[in-house]
Design a protein around this motif. Structure first.
Motif, PDB file in Angstrom:
ATOM      1  N   SER A 108      11.897  23.289  92.215  1.00 12.02           N
ATOM      2  CA  SER A 108      10.756  22.921  91.375  1.00 12.02           C
ATOM      3  C   SER A 108       9.664  23.976  91.467  1.00 12.02           C
TER       4      SER A 108
ATOM      5  N   GLN B   7      15.232  20.261  96.068  1.00 19.04           N
ATOM      6  CA  GLN B   7      14.403  19.815  94.947  1.00 19.04           C
ATOM      7  C   GLN B   7      13.023  20.451  95.011  1.00 19.04           C
TER       8      GLN B   7
ATOM      9  N   LYS C 127      16.461  29.693  89.081  1.00 16.85           N
ATOM     10  CA  LYS C 127      15.518  29.149  90.057  1.00 16.85           C
ATOM     11  C   LYS C 127      15.254  30.109  91.219  1.00 16.85           C
TER      12      LYS C 127
END
Length: 888
Positions: free
Chosen positions: A559, A555, A261
């Motif tokens: 994302s 989050q 990520k």
């Protein structure tokens, strides 16, 4: 051995062995921080009065508390269990030897104590009191840190007192009979958890069996109120001792993000522990390297003053951080005592037999007066009997009931081995193996490795209680729980330890991150009952606003992908007001209803009384402050010049709104709840107060004090008034008027000058007491013309960048606890890239350029890069020195 000191005063110690690295670390830490180390050691080992004597009324009280808890006693038991060739014993011995090199320089006059340490001149002039540093001193300080983060006896007795006080003031049938359940609610304010579900390993057969054995008791077995009252003096003193590390707002944040990520493909780690903010800070930078000489160490980070090694940081293969996990590892027992026959020892009833009480003798030296000799009672199967303390002295027990405390920290364990293991760990498996040694002071450790793994562990010793200790039902308020005093007759004992696989933990989760913030980690309190799950973990957690905000932002970041170190730093500095975002819109709605009632009487009858008794000016101001709250973004900037230029109009607007909201909230709590608090003579902590306030405004039907007839909680109604029923809207509007009046009186009639930074400040005060006046080591310096009241700061209660001032004092908005570091590490395959800032500086001496230079980064929420590679260290070299290895 080569030592390079960089431009941030961080020593990089290149040694041929762990012994030599720890030896130099001990010397350099003492050179930078000896006054602070000595005072902390004396606080922890109960030897402060030996220096201050009768000059400090609290010194002897603190010494008594430290002797009762027994940090030095357990350190003296741990040290002989360490094998001679173990890394932890080598490090402890060498570190102590290094500190003693500096102490010898002070004794000889080669080194002088700096300004701000004048009180220690009394020590230097008294050879009998000025003792060498010992390995046991370091162990005692380490155990004290564990105590400050895990010892909950005061919580157990406090909840018991509260339960009894509410029952006495508001018995069954009274509209406020549910007050204990509301004021001391176990459920969090936000249902956000590190991981949903108790264990990745399932419940296990023993959990099912234990659940079945938990039968609700029809009786509440509570101790004698007089016994609780007599113990309170000790708990008050112990709280003050603990607050050297931080008050009720202490805590921490940490999180790790998977490399899948991040922008670089390498995992990221962030950690900011929240403890007391003294000057200098409780931690000290260092870098230990024996790898260059063929050893195992190449580790950098922060060390707890007085303790060898790196407690939080990174090496060339892993990075780690920690937050307090809040596992319940303390129980208080009500003991039935029988006087000894024929001069024999008194006994306690345990499992049907009489067990003799042991006596532990502690002698406290007090400068200028006779020694104080303590005779402490000890129950063999539980622990110390809490003594009655009056005027710094232990009063002999005469009653046949008393309280004893069992805490895992009273038993021998080897946490320093856990940190020595982490310092040298090369991968996730070795980090996990190191954490097997961590038994006391449960932490949520997060780890990121150079190969891309992220994991979280709460490894520690967690007692499994007899099922009979887990029968408390918060709804009926009957039964027994480890959160309150338990019977000491043997029915509610520890019957084992929770197996590692059932402790909260996670590895490489699919969501891409792991975050902890002293929260309920796995949701055992979500239903308001932490005692009815498969495994009992604990009951006292952060309210949940920090973890909710951290999770929300992570989050969003993961994302989107491409997470950067700068994103981590920005999240550490998040100042969005959680209570403001939840409650300020309701304040605005209420103020608008007041204006509607003002314009058209009868529109809102419940507000007619307030409108009639308020002046035109007050109602006009109410409208003005409501408009400011309506425009608030819930950011909380100081709104003043902090040295980087004038604030923007938007920052000023948010700053003024922050002041209005917080001044109003403190007065609302007083208006709403002080009548009940006066009736029971106990005040819940700020976290509990915030939760009941939040529910009272947003969801009152969830409260036990909810009245169907009134359609609201009865808590809004003031007990002292009989001719009127106060309502939520009336109380909120009144608090806004009072808050505005306070700001006017404090900061002037011009609302644009109601800047948050004029109220919300932080000042770093030395742990070393000044001989007189204000310590020279204080930051900002005494007499600072720019920031005489401390540095203006953003933030308010329960924000991510901890800056909590609490909800108990309507006149106080300054704070003393917050991030003791702001570490971010990018763990690349080639090694770590790291950034950090400390609140203060490396050096105690206020004349040093490194006394307060770190504070300039910290107060601006900046974290400069740390130097780790040889190239970076040499590029920022300020000084260097070489020593021959010990023995050459």
């Amino acid at each position: 051995m080569d030592i390079v000191v960089d431009d941030r005063a961080v020593p990089h110690i290149y040694a041929s062995s762990l012994h030599d690295a720890a030896l130099v670390q001990g010397y350099l830490m003492a050179r930078d921080r000896f006054p602070q180390m000595e005072i902390l050691k004396r606080n922890v080992t109960g030897q402060l009065a030996e220096v201050s004597g009768t000059l400090s009324a609290s010194a002897l009280e603190g010494d008594v508390s430290a002797r009762v808890i027994g940090f030095k006693r357990v350190a003296d038991r741990i040290y002989p269990t360490l094998s001679a060739d173990s890394p932890e014993k080598i490090a402890l011995d060498a570190f102590a030897a290094g500190v003693n090199v500096y102490i010898a320089e002070v004794r000889s006059g080669t080194s002088k104590l700096p300004p701000g340490a004048e009180v220690l001149e009394l020590l230097v002039s008294n050879p009998a009191a000025f003792k060498d540093w010992t390995p046991q001193d370091s162990l005692a300080i380490g155990r004290y840190l564990s105590y400050s983060l895990s010892y909950s006896a005061e919580d157990d007795t406090g909840l018991t007192q509260a339960r009894m006080a509410v029952a006495a003031a508001f018995p069954t049938g009274n509209p406020r009979a549910g007050l204990f359940r509301d004021f001391w609610a176990f459920a969090p304010a936000r249902d956000v958890f590190t991981r949903d579900g108790l264990s990745l390993a399932g419940e296990g057969a023993d959990a099912t069996k234990s659940r079945a054995a938990r039968k609700l008791s029809s009786e509440s077995v509570l101790p004698n109120g007089e016994v609780l009252a007599k113990a309170q003096g000790f708990f008050d003193a112990a709280r003050r001792l603990r607050e050297v590390m931080g008050d009720e707002s202490r805590g921490s944040n940490n999180w790790v993000v998977s490399g899948s990520k991040t922008a670089s493909g390498a995992p990221l780690l962030a950690n900011d522990p929240h403890l007391q903010l003294p000057s200098p800070p409780l931690f000290w930078y260092s870098h230990l390297n024996t790898k260059r000489a063929g050893g195992k160490l190449n580790v950098e980070g922060i060390s707890l003053i007085g303790v060898p090694g790196i407690i939080l940081g990174f090496n060339d293969r892993i990075a780690w951080g920690s937050t307090t996990a809040n596992h319940d590892v303390t129980d208080v027992y009500s003991e039935a005592i029988t006087q000894g026959a024929n001069g024999g020892p008194d006994t306690v009833l345990f499992k049907g037999r009489q067990v003799p009480i042991e006596i532990i003798t502690e002698t406290i030296k007090v400068a200028g007066r006779e020694d104080v000799v303590l005779k402490l009672e000890h129950v063999p199967h539980h622990g110390i009997i809490i003594p009655t303390i009056q005027n710094g002295a232990v009063v002999p027990r005469t009653a046949n009931r008393a309280l004893s405390v069992r805490w895992t920290g009273d038993e021998v364990s080897n946490e320093i081995a856990a940190f020595q293991g982490l310092n040298a760990a090369a991968n996730a498996a070795e980090a996990r193996e190191a954490l097997e040694n961590f038994k006391v002071g449960a932490q949520s450790f997060v780890v990121a490795t150079h190969t891309g793994d992220i994991f979280w562990s709460t490894q520690s010793r967690l007692p499994v209680r007899d099922a009979r200790a887990l029968t408390y039902d918060p709804v009926t308020q009957t039964g027994l729980s480890p959160a309150m005093v338990l019977p000491g007759d043997g029915s509610c004992e520890w019957v084992g330890e929770l197996e590692t696989q059932f402790l909260p933990q996670d590895t490489n989760p699919s969501k891409g991150f792991i975050a902890t913030a002293n929260n309920d980690l796995v949701g055992t309190t979500k239903d308001g009952n932490p005692f009815n799950d498969a495994h009992y973990i604990g009951f006292k957690y952060d309210v949940g606003h920090r973890i909710a905000r951290i999770t929300e932002r992570l989050q969003t970041l993961v994302s989107k992908g491409g997470v950067t170190p700068e994103d981590m730093m920005a999240l550490q500095g998040d100042h969005r007001s959680p209570l403001g975002a939840l409650l300020a819109p309701k304040f605005v709605e209420v103020a608008n209803r007041v204006q509607a009632e003002r314009a058209s009487p009868g529109t809102h009858p419940a507000l007619s009384g307030l409108v009639q008794r308020s002046t035109r000016e007050e109602l006009d101001v109410l409208k003005q402050v409501a408009n400011r709250l309506a425009a608030w973004t819930y950011e909380t900037p100081p709104g003043v010049n902090i040295g980087d230029g004038e604030p923007s109009e938007a920052e000023i607007s948010d700053s003024v709104a922050t002041s209005i909201f917080n001044a109003s909230v403190l007065r609302l709590i007083k208006l709403a709840f002080d009548d009940e608090i006066s009736a029971i003579r106990l005040r819940p902590t700020s976290g509990f107060m915030a939760k009941v306030l939040q529910l009272s405004i947003l969801n009152p039907s969830k409260l036990a004090t909810y009245s169907t007839a009134q359609g609201d909680t009865v808590l809004w109604d003031d007990l002292s008034t009989t001719d009127v029923v106060e309502t939520r809207d009336e109380r909120i509007a009144s608090s806004m008027i009072l808050g505005a009046r306070y700001l006017r009186d404090k900061l002037g009639a011009d609302q644009t000058q109601w800047r948050w930074g004029k109220l919300h400040t932080v000042k770093l005060v030395s742990l070393v007491p000044p001989a007189s006046g204000e310590s020279a080591a204080t930051i900002p310096a005494p007499g600072d013309a720019t920031f005489p009241n401390g540095f203006p700061r953003p933030g308010d209660n329960f924000v991510v960048d901890a800056s909590q001032f609490g909800l108990s004092d309507p006149e106080k908005f300054s704070y003393e606890n917050g991030p003791v570091q702001r570490l971010v590490v990018e763990m690349t395959p080639e090694g770590p890239r790291a950034w950090n800032a400390l609140p203060g500086g490396q050096v105690f001496d206020p004349r040093s350029p490194h006394h307060a230079d770190e504070m300039e980064h910290w107060r601006r929420n900046k974290a400069p890069a740390l130097y780790f590679t040889d190239a970076d260290v040499n590029a920022h070299r300020v000084s260097s020195v070489s020593y021959a290895p010990a023995g050459d």
